[in-house]
Design a protein around this motif. Sequence first.
Motif, PDB file in Angstrom:
ATOM      1  N   PRO A 134       0.809  -1.222   0.000  1.00 38.48           N
ATOM      2  CA  PRO A 134       0.000   0.000   0.000  1.00 38.48           C
ATOM      3  C   PRO A 134       0.845   1.276   0.000  1.00 38.48           C
ATOM      4  CG  PRO A 134       0.132  -0.901   2.215  1.00 38.48           C
ATOM      5  CD  PRO A 134       0.952  -1.811   1.328  1.00 38.48           C
ATOM      6  N   TYR A 135       0.201   2.356  -0.363  1.00 35.46           N
ATOM      7  CA  TYR A 135       0.741   3.706  -0.142  1.00 35.46           C
ATOM      8  C   TYR A 135       0.122   4.250   1.142  1.00 35.46           C
ATOM      9  CZ  TYR A 135       2.085   4.079  -5.182  1.00 35.46           C
ATOM     10  OH  TYR A 135       2.626   3.933  -6.436  1.00 35.46           O
ATOM     11  N   MET A 136       0.713   5.318   1.666  1.00 31.82           N
ATOM     12  CA  MET A 136       0.262   5.910   2.931  1.00 31.82           C
ATOM     13  C   MET A 136      -0.394   7.270   2.705  1.00 31.82           C
ATOM     14  SD  MET A 136       1.326   3.886   5.237  1.00 31.82           S
ATOM     15  CE  MET A 136       1.591   2.376   4.369  1.00 31.82           C
ATOM     16  N   TYR A 137      -1.263   7.638   3.598  1.00 31.65           N
ATOM     17  CA  TYR A 137      -1.639   9.048   3.780  1.00 31.65           C
ATOM     18  C   TYR A 137      -1.623   9.298   5.272  1.00 31.65           C
ATOM     19  CZ  TYR A 137      -6.363   7.009   4.403  1.00 31.65           C
ATOM     20  OH  TYR A 137      -7.428   6.258   4.797  1.00 31.65           O
ATOM     21  N   HIS A 138      -1.231  10.490   5.669  1.00 32.33           N
ATOM     22  CA  HIS A 138      -1.081  10.728   7.106  1.00 32.33           C
ATOM     23  C   HIS A 138      -0.901  12.199   7.412  1.00 32.33           C
ATOM     24  CE1 HIS A 138       3.370  11.172   6.576  1.00 32.33           C
ATOM     25  NE2 HIS A 138       3.214  10.252   5.651  1.00 32.33           N
TER      26      HIS A 138
ATOM     27  N   HIS B 171       1.480  14.982   8.683  1.00 32.32           N
ATOM     28  CA  HIS B 171       2.947  15.076   8.675  1.00 32.32           C
ATOM     29  C   HIS B 171       3.513  15.708   9.942  1.00 32.32           C
ATOM     30  CE1 HIS B 171       6.832  14.559   6.781  1.00 32.32           C
ATOM     31  NE2 HIS B 171       6.239  14.020   5.738  1.00 32.32           N
ATOM     32  N   MET B 172       2.668  15.940  10.959  1.00 36.89           N
ATOM     33  CA  MET B 172       3.235  16.196  12.289  1.00 36.89           C
ATOM     34  C   MET B 172       3.678  14.813  12.747  1.00 36.89           C
ATOM     35  SD  MET B 172       0.452  18.873  13.803  1.00 36.89           S
ATOM     36  CE  MET B 172       1.197  19.193  15.395  1.00 36.89           C
ATOM     37  N   LEU B 173       4.980  14.633  12.887  1.00 28.68           N
ATOM     38  CA  LEU B 173       5.496  13.266  13.045  1.00 28.68           C
ATOM     39  C   LEU B 173       5.031  12.631  14.345  1.00 28.68           C
ATOM     40  CD1 LEU B 173       9.092  13.797  11.606  1.00 28.68           C
ATOM     41  CD2 LEU B 173       6.980  13.189  10.402  1.00 28.68           C
ATOM     42  N   VAL B 174       4.719  13.461  15.337  1.00 35.04           N
ATOM     43  CA  VAL B 174       4.201  12.919  16.595  1.00 35.04           C
ATOM     44  C   VAL B 174       2.798  12.356  16.360  1.00 35.04           C
ATOM     45  CG1 VAL B 174       3.634  13.475  18.988  1.00 35.04           C
ATOM     46  CG2 VAL B 174       5.675  14.482  17.922  1.00 35.04           C
ATOM     47  N   HIS B 175       1.997  13.060  15.560  1.00 35.47           N
ATOM     48  CA  HIS B 175       0.664  12.548  15.221  1.00 35.47           C
ATOM     49  C   HIS B 175       0.765  11.297  14.351  1.00 35.47           C
ATOM     50  CE1 HIS B 175      -1.465  16.695  15.939  1.00 35.47           C
ATOM     51  NE2 HIS B 175      -0.847  16.223  17.004  1.00 35.47           N
ATOM     52  N   GLU B 176       1.659  11.351  13.369  1.00 35.60           N
ATOM     53  CA  GLU B 176       1.835  10.195  12.473  1.00 35.60           C
ATOM     54  C   GLU B 176       2.233   8.952  13.273  1.00 35.60           C
ATOM     55  OE1 GLU B 176       4.806  10.800   9.425  1.00 35.60           O
ATOM     56  OE2 GLU B 176       4.914   8.659   8.990  1.00 35.60           O
ATOM     57  N   ASP B 177       3.278   9.100  14.100  1.00 33.53           N
ATOM     58  CA  ASP B 177       3.736   7.967  14.917  1.00 33.53           C
ATOM     59  C   ASP B 177       2.632   7.488  15.860  1.00 33.53           C
ATOM     60  OD1 ASP B 177       6.259   7.783  13.825  1.00 33.53           O
ATOM     61  OD2 ASP B 177       7.271   8.868  15.433  1.00 33.53           O
ATOM     62  N   GLY B 178       1.765   8.419  16.275  1.00 35.92           N
ATOM     63  CA  GLY B 178       0.667   8.056  17.160  1.00 35.92           C
ATOM     64  C   GLY B 178      -0.458   7.326  16.433  1.00 35.92           C
ATOM     65  N   GLY B 179      -0.374   7.245  15.110  1.00 39.49           N
ATOM     66  CA  GLY B 179      -1.360   6.464  14.361  1.00 39.49           C
ATOM     67  C   GLY B 179      -2.277   7.288  13.479  1.00 39.49           C
ATOM     68  N   MET B 180      -1.988   8.592  13.296  1.00 39.74           N
ATOM     69  CA  MET B 180      -2.833   9.399  12.417  1.00 39.74           C
ATOM     70  C   MET B 180      -2.389   9.168  10.968  1.00 39.74           C
ATOM     71  SD  MET B 180      -3.831  13.405  12.631  1.00 39.74           S
ATOM     72  CE  MET B 180      -5.176  14.007  11.597  1.00 39.74           C
ATOM     73  N   MET B 181      -2.669   7.950  10.514  1.00 41.71           N
ATOM     74  CA  MET B 181      -2.181   7.491   9.213  1.00 41.71           C
ATOM     75  C   MET B 181      -3.118   6.406   8.704  1.00 41.71           C
ATOM     76  SD  MET B 181       1.694   6.413   8.174  1.00 41.71           S
ATOM     77  CE  MET B 181       2.050   5.196   9.426  1.00 41.71           C
ATOM     78  N   GLY B 182      -3.258   6.337   7.404  1.00 41.30           N
ATOM     79  CA  GLY B 182      -4.030   5.263   6.792  1.00 41.30           C
ATOM     80  C   GLY B 182      -3.260   4.754   5.592  1.00 41.30           C
TER      81      GLY B 182
END
Length: 573
Positions: free
Chosen positions: A457-461, A463-474
């Motif tokens: 898959p490709y990602m969307y998320h 780009h605040m890396l703290v949010h991304e690492d916290g799971g704000m990504m699909g």
Amino acid sequence: MKKNILLVLMTMTISLMALAQNELLIPDTLSGTNFDLTLQTGTYPFLEGPVTNTMGVNGNILGPTLLMNQGDDVNIFIHNQLPDTTTIHWHGMHVSPENDGGPHTLILSGETWNPSFTVMDKAGTYWYHPHLHRKTDEHVTKGIAGIVIVRDAEEAALALPRTYGVDDFPLVIQTKHFDENNQVVTHSNNDNVVMVNATIDANLNVPAQVVRFRLLNGSSQRVFNIGLSDDTPFYQIASDGGLLQESLQLSRLQLPPGARAEILIDFGGMEGQNLQLMSYASEFPNGIYGATHPGMMSGMTMDGYDPNPINGADFVLMQFTVVEQGANPVLNIPSSLVEVNPIPESSATRTRTLNFTPEVMGFNQLNGIFLINGQSFNMDVINDTVTLGDTEIWTLHNQSAIAHPFHIHDVQFFVLDRNGAAPPPSEQGRKDVILVKPQETVRFIAKFEDFASEEVPYMYHCHMLVHEDGGMMGQFLVVEDAAGTELNGKDDRMVSVFPNPVTSGRIHVQCKNSMDAYELLDSTGRIIIDGKQGSAVKGNFDIEVADFPAGIYLLKIYSGASLYTKKLFVSNQ
Ligand code: C2O
Ligand code: CU
Ligand code: CU
């Protein structure tokens, strides 16, 4: 030269004289079609006192600037000499999912990853950075980030500055938080040290002519409101995905994490003067990371955010000292650039909506995690499936109290509107990051072309890396035929495996034909399961992967004269 320095000193203000100026670091370049990148640990003297432990590419900090030409077939070797697994993603570039370097494409410590692709992008400024789930912030903030400059014929035909390190400079703008031992604190909301190209209090001597800067916000969370001292105008010529239709005269430019912009500054006639590149964050409304209050309402706090002298304040990013003009200077700002053809809204055949919400509503929401459509990222869940060749409109609804810089892989998109109104000219070019403010609705249009995969898959998320690492990504698959997306549901597929990627337990293999034997290989090509010796199974069987190290495995199935192969992805969550 002596005379210049004297003039400089005379025009400097007292407060600026107090700043020790360090010469801006300019990353080395690599060019050609073969690139060798080594990810390594190191140290860097950011501050007085103890050195900082860092990560870098071919060095202690940041990475070389890669110069690529549109149409080139590039072959990249990434040697991971970090003591940790990581990945390397080509942010903004249109490459196949296998080459994209998302969280599934692991590079284990000690291993080499070898992506190769044709550069299909327009001339512009892209970047590369790690993308390991839950560790993106750590790996980026410790220092791994590099610029990719793509060149093409259209850009080459324009009278623009393009001599790297002479009249064309990358500026990687970052803030970091250091602890009392000068070590980088990751997942921190207290980033109070500003740097450009890893240089604190940076100065760059620039010639008295038109100079091009490729700005990247490489910070983990902070949004910048770019401007020049004394509101000196500058000219934006490119957004994330390449040149704009015409150069835009601006005095401010909002740059969220992950985003790039190319600007021209005309230093003509300014020899001997200083100019500061600023972030005018005092102008930010509440609800942006970098404003006085990061949440919409002033009572919404964030652990560690206060006190920090750069929140809601105007501050210097770096300084320019204008020196004498160089040879062959560009002296004019070109007004028209390239033809930009936004995708017409009528060509979309499908729409999708992504809602951003805090996991926990209310005043303390900024300290929690954020969800997309009510879900937190799960390596084993495909959130969306897009049909190859389709044009889609995505609606982003921010129902949380802080602005999120949304980023999508694979495509460059065009913003259709913000709360129903046309975006500002600066956002009318190709984009891959867009800041969605609290309670705002942003719509964009994109065409998903060229690359399909039923497995990677490709990602969307965010780009605040703290949010991304916290799971704000699909994650989304682009598939040739949306009807055949179930991994085991298609007649013409002899072998299917699921779940893939797998995070624990076992992987189930289904083979439609009689099977003579199978082999499982690790990423070095070593056979770790040999199913040839009488253990051949027809139909369904399971492979235990619970004890397997994270990584990519290759399953080979021999059936009569045919060989089928499948890549298995094992992650170590
Ligand atoms: Cu710059 Cu998915 O990231
Ligand atoms: Cu990306
Ligand atoms: Cu966010």
